[in-house]
Design a protein around this motif. Structure first.
Motif, mmCIF file in Angstrom:
data_model
loop_
_atom_site.group_PDB
_atom_site.id
_atom_site.type_symbol
_atom_site.label_atom_id
_atom_site.label_comp_id
_atom_site.label_asym_id
_atom_site.label_seq_id
_atom_site.Cartn_x
_atom_site.Cartn_y
_atom_site.Cartn_z
ATOM 1 N N ARG A 1 0.916 -1.144 0.137
ATOM 2 C CA ARG A 1 0.049 -0.006 -0.100
ATOM 3 C C ARG A 1 0.862 1.327 0.061
ATOM 4 N N SER A 2 0.149 2.378 -0.580
ATOM 5 C CA SER A 2 1.102 3.672 -0.671
ATOM 6 C C SER A 2 0.948 4.300 0.864
ATOM 7 N N PRO A 3 2.017 4.990 1.467
ATOM 8 C CA PRO A 3 2.164 5.767 2.461
ATOM 9 C C PRO A 3 0.899 6.315 2.836
ATOM 10 N N GLY B 1 -5.446 2.655 -1.676
ATOM 11 C CA GLY B 1 -3.926 2.643 -1.527
ATOM 12 C C GLY B 1 -2.886 1.476 -1.894
ATOM 13 N N ILE B 2 -3.837 0.299 -2.232
ATOM 14 C CA ILE B 2 -3.328 -0.944 -2.322
ATOM 15 C C ILE B 2 -3.010 -1.306 -3.678
ATOM 16 N N SER B 3 -1.735 -1.651 -4.120
ATOM 17 C CA SER B 3 -1.452 -1.974 -5.492
ATOM 18 C C SER B 3 -0.902 -3.535 -5.571
ATOM 19 N N LEU B 4 -0.805 -4.108 -6.539
ATOM 20 C CA LEU B 4 -0.274 -5.439 -6.637
ATOM 21 C C LEU B 4 1.114 -5.466 -7.606
ATOM 22 N N PHE B 5 2.036 -6.501 -7.327
ATOM 23 C CA PHE B 5 3.266 -6.197 -8.017
ATOM 24 C C PHE B 5 3.742 -7.768 -8.331
ATOM 25 N N GLY C 1 -2.495 1.745 -6.652
ATOM 26 C CA GLY C 1 -3.516 2.312 -5.596
ATOM 27 C C GLY C 1 -4.859 1.745 -5.744
ATOM 28 N N GLU C 2 -5.182 1.003 -6.607
ATOM 29 C CA GLU C 2 -6.665 0.673 -7.082
ATOM 30 C C GLU C 2 -6.727 -0.976 -7.316
ATOM 31 N N ALA C 3 -5.827 -1.551 -6.309
ATOM 32 C CA ALA C 3 -5.841 -3.244 -6.751
ATOM 33 C C ALA C 3 -6.725 -4.056 -6.119
ATOM 34 N N TRP C 4 -7.123 -3.256 -4.823
ATOM 35 C CA TRP C 4 -8.029 -4.163 -3.865
ATOM 36 C C TRP C 4 -9.074 -5.139 -4.528
ATOM 37 N N ALA C 5 -9.777 -4.766 -5.443
ATOM 38 C CA ALA C 5 -10.877 -5.293 -6.145
ATOM 39 C C ALA C 5 -10.281 -6.505 -6.807
ATOM 40 N N ASP C 6 -9.121 -6.494 -7.167
ATOM 41 C CA ASP C 6 -8.516 -7.692 -8.166
ATOM 42 C C ASP C 6 -8.044 -8.487 -6.995
#
Length: 383
Positions: free
Chosen positions: A171-173, A180-184, A227-232
């Motif tokens: 997540r972003s600070p 704010g969650i991202s996937l990598f 920052g928009e990955a929670w749904a995925d």
């Protein structure tokens, strides 16, 4: 929905049952589970090269078989029945699903063919606490230059110490909750990544702790939008819960079979204990739970098929997934506990197998949330 297996699906089930009966015996499971890796690498390569199971749900354009979630559920049920020690669940049930749901075309072309050919294993890491919702994501991803710097620790990562590719959530600070969650997609050998096997009660499936110490990752490793990955991620977790449920159903089925076999051999008062009415009642209760579990997982698998492969858009997946996980968690634990009770004093001894299923039942019950957690999700969804 058609709930009868097709001829092809019956063939998949029969071949899986036959193969696993030979390679995932009690002796093979016990041999693999005492190693740190947790599986036999030669058997895994045999699964990849002969059975091609790791490519089951990967689309044909990436070198896979292009089959669906029902076929995957059939395999997982048989694997759970035999307690197969392998990175299959982490690679297919977590890694492949994450790439299919959140990856772009370039990322799919980069990673999926390697998984399909058996040269790459993968897993998903996202929780840093003993919880399974968005608030469990604590690893920080700070934008820097043309990429991101990640710091933090993940817990309860299936096969995290052996996987080649890590799909990670950060997540972003200063963000909270689902924001704010991202996937990598992160190669496990990247600088700053340290991995440690964490022994658990269930020795048949290894878990690990993964620490990231200022790990730099380029922007092209980002899955989806920053920052928009929670749904995925939530969708991947719902698919994973169905996969775990399928394993639980298979485990419950085998706990019942072990119990019936034993009670037909154990003699007391001049007759087998399987002839006692009280034993019959308890075995019948176990069978009811197993059959209801199968109904739950295959309904959920049909919903997952529509959501993941057929392009359907709807709200059935969250409820179907939660229903399967809630019921199968309770059913597997009940059947495993009953198996120990009906085996009597030998039920929890090392020489007999019921304790292996009991430990797997407890481990999978808590993984991704127990029955109470998922029943609460169902209640919230239908209110």
């Amino acid at each position: 929905m058609e709930f009868a297996f097709t001829d092809e699906q019956e063939m998949i089930r029969d071949s899986a049952e036959s193969f696993l009966q030979d390679v995932s015996t009690s002796e093979a499971v016990r041999s693999a589970m005492v190693t740190e890796a947790g599986y036999d690498s030669e058997l895994w390569q045999r699964i990849c090269s002969q059975m091609y199971w790791q490519a089951l749900t990967i689309p044909e354009e990436y070198g896979g078989l292009g089959l669906g979630y029902v076929e995957l559920t059939i395999l997982l049920e048989e694997m759970g029945r035999r307690l197969l020690c392998s990175p299959f669940f982490s690679t297919v049930g977590l890694g492949v699903n994450a790439l299919l749901v959140a990856g772009n075309e370039t990322q799919k072309q980069q990673w999926l063919p390697q998984i399909a050919e058996g040269s790459l294993t993968a897993t998903l890491a996202y929780t840093s606490r003993n919880r399974w919702d968005a608030n469990s994501v604590d690893v920080i991803a700070r934008a820097e230059g043309d990429g991101y710097v990640l710091s933090g620790t993940y817990k309860y990562v299936p096969d995290g110490h052996t996987a080649d590719l890590l799909v990670i959530a950060a997540r972003s600070p200063d963000s909270q909750g689902q924001e704010g969650i991202s996937l990598f997609a992160l190669p496990a050998q990247a600088d700053g990544v340290s991995r440690k096997w964490t022994p658990t009660m269930d020795q048949t499936r290894k878990q690990a702790e993964i620490s990231l110490d200022n790990v730099f990752i380029s922007a092209d490793s980002l899955l989806g939008k920053s920052g928009e990955a929670w749904a995925d991620l939530e969708k991947v977790l719902q698919l994973a819960a169905i996969a775990v449920s399928a394993e639980q159903c298979g485990g419950a089925r085998q706990a019942l079979d072990l119990t019936v076999d034993y009670t037909q051999e154990r003699v007391q008062f001049g007759r087998t204990i399987a002839s006692f009415q009280a034993i019959k009642h308890r075995a019948a209760d176990m069978m009811v739970q197993v059959e209801c579990s199968r109904s739950a997982i295959y309904y959920a698998a049909c919903v997952a098929q529509e959501a993941l492969f057929d392009g359907a858009v709807g709200d059935e997946l969250p409820v179907a997934s939660a229903l399967a996980k809630a019921y199968c968690s309770d059913a597997f634990f009940h059947c495993a506990a009953e198996s120990i009770q009906l085996h009597g004093g030998v039920g929890f001894t090392w020489e007999y197998d019921p304790h292996l299923y009991f430990k797997r039942a407890k481990s999978t019950e808590t993984f991704l949330g127990n029955g109470a957690y998922h029943r609460e999700k169902i209640a919230q969804a239908i209110l």
